[in-house]
Design an enzyme around this catalytic site. Structure first.
Site, PDB file in Angstrom:
ATOM      1  N   SER A 191       0.721  -0.956  -0.133  1.00 46.08           N
ATOM      2  CA  SER A 191       0.074   0.019   0.046  1.00 46.08           C
ATOM      3  C   SER A 191       0.870   1.337   0.037  1.00 46.08           C
ATOM      4  CB  SER A 191      -0.885  -0.095   1.053  1.00 46.08           C
ATOM      5  OG  SER A 191      -1.906   1.024   1.151  1.00 46.08           O
ATOM      6  N   HIS A 228      -8.635   0.627  -0.228  1.00 42.99           N
ATOM      7  CA  HIS A 228      -8.509  -0.249  -1.109  1.00 42.99           C
ATOM      8  C   HIS A 228      -9.925  -0.887  -1.637  1.00 42.99           C
ATOM      9  CE1 HIS A 228      -4.226   0.230  -1.209  1.00 42.99           C
ATOM     10  NE2 HIS A 228      -4.141  -0.044  -0.022  1.00 42.99           N
TER      11      HIS A 228
END
Length: 293
Positions: free
Chosen positions: A75, A183
């Site tokens: 990430s 996400h």
């Protein structure tokens, strides 16, 4: 966070100084002294973690001659990997991830989104749980971490329904303490805002391969980096595939140059033949330098 590095290594201290200058705020003071309630705000936490990660990497690069065969990040960590590989300037990166954090926090009103970790289930089973619990809401796998760990994200009500279904089927699952549902499709407004910001950011060709967890492959070049970073905001982190792909490159050790040791733990359970070393503080740096000597 990062204070021992800055106190011990001038190159680490310069990283925090540059971040402070570009952001126009004392990010280093937040990292070193807090207060914690300010540091954990997403728009502060993201540049803080990036600065601490790059500081650790540059210490190894300067003092131990670290030359990685590839870089990757989970990430936010993908931004640190791009800085480490020379594809993105540190100043541009800390400004961009502060904006990324602000956009992600504002994309979903507080309390409307949630995330949960499901442990010990296959991805297909977790995807089926999401479909069953979703209803008219958003709910999907968000972090495909490996070692039987899948994190889901979406509307809070859908996450609660998934937790109930998991409990009924005797699956281990727990809600995560996060500030937003990262996400997943709920982050679309943040992705759009980040795309606008990145129009003014210059990327360079990576000096070493950088693997993107959006597609679990090495990036093809600088031209595709803005699109991948925008897609990352709403896409699942395909971490297990990324790590398994990198493990096939012939590396003998993996260094986690960031705060904590979560990724090292995941690596141990996913690719047990590749040793991992958490190298985000002075103690970890010293161990890494011994291995690189």
């Amino acid at each position: 966070m990062g204070r021992d590095l800055a106190d011990s290594f001038p190159v680490a201290r310069r990283v925090f100084e540059e971040a402070d200058d570009r952001l126009g705020l004392a990010l280093s003071r937040l990292c070193f002294e807090g207060p914690e309630e300010a540091l954990v705000m997403t728009e502060h936490a993201q540049p803080a973690i990036l600065a601490a990660s790059v500081a650790a990497y540059r210490v190894l690069e300067e003092t131990a001659g670290l030359r990685p065969v590839a870089c990757a990040g989970h990430s936010l960590g993908e931004w640190s990997a791009l800085v480490a590989a020379g594809a993105l300037g540190l100043g541009d990166a800390v400004v961009a991830v502060r904006e990324r954090g602000r956009l992600m926090q504002e994309a979903v009103p507080a309390g409307e989104g949630a995330m949960a970790a499901v442990i010990g289930a296959e991805l297909a089973d977790v995807a089926a749980l999401c479909e069953e619990a979703r209803g008219d809401d958003v709910l999907s796998p968000a972090n495909l971490n490996g070692a039987g760990q899948v994190v889901v994200a979406g509307h809070a009500g859908a996450v609660e329904r998934l937790l109930a279904l998991a409990a009924a089927r005797r699956l281990r699952a727990q809600r995560l303490q996060v500030s937003a549902p990262f996400h997943c499709a709920l982050m679309a407004p943040a992705a759009a805002g980040l795309a606008r910001h990145l129009e003014g950011v210059r990327f360079a060709e990576p000096r070493v391969p950088v693997w993107t967890s959006v597609e679990a492959r090495p990036v093809d070049g600088a031209a595709e980096l803005p699109t991948l970073l925008v897609r990352q905001v709403t896409s699942p982190v395909r971490w297990e595939e990324t790590v398994r792909g990198m493990a096939g490159l012939g590396a003998t050790v993996a260094f986690e140059t960031g705060p904590g040791r979560v990724l090292t733990g995941l690596l141990k359970r996913t690719v047990s033949t590749l040793p991992g070393v958490p190298a985000g503080d002075v103690a970890g740096i010293e161990k890494a330098r011994e291995l690189l000597a």
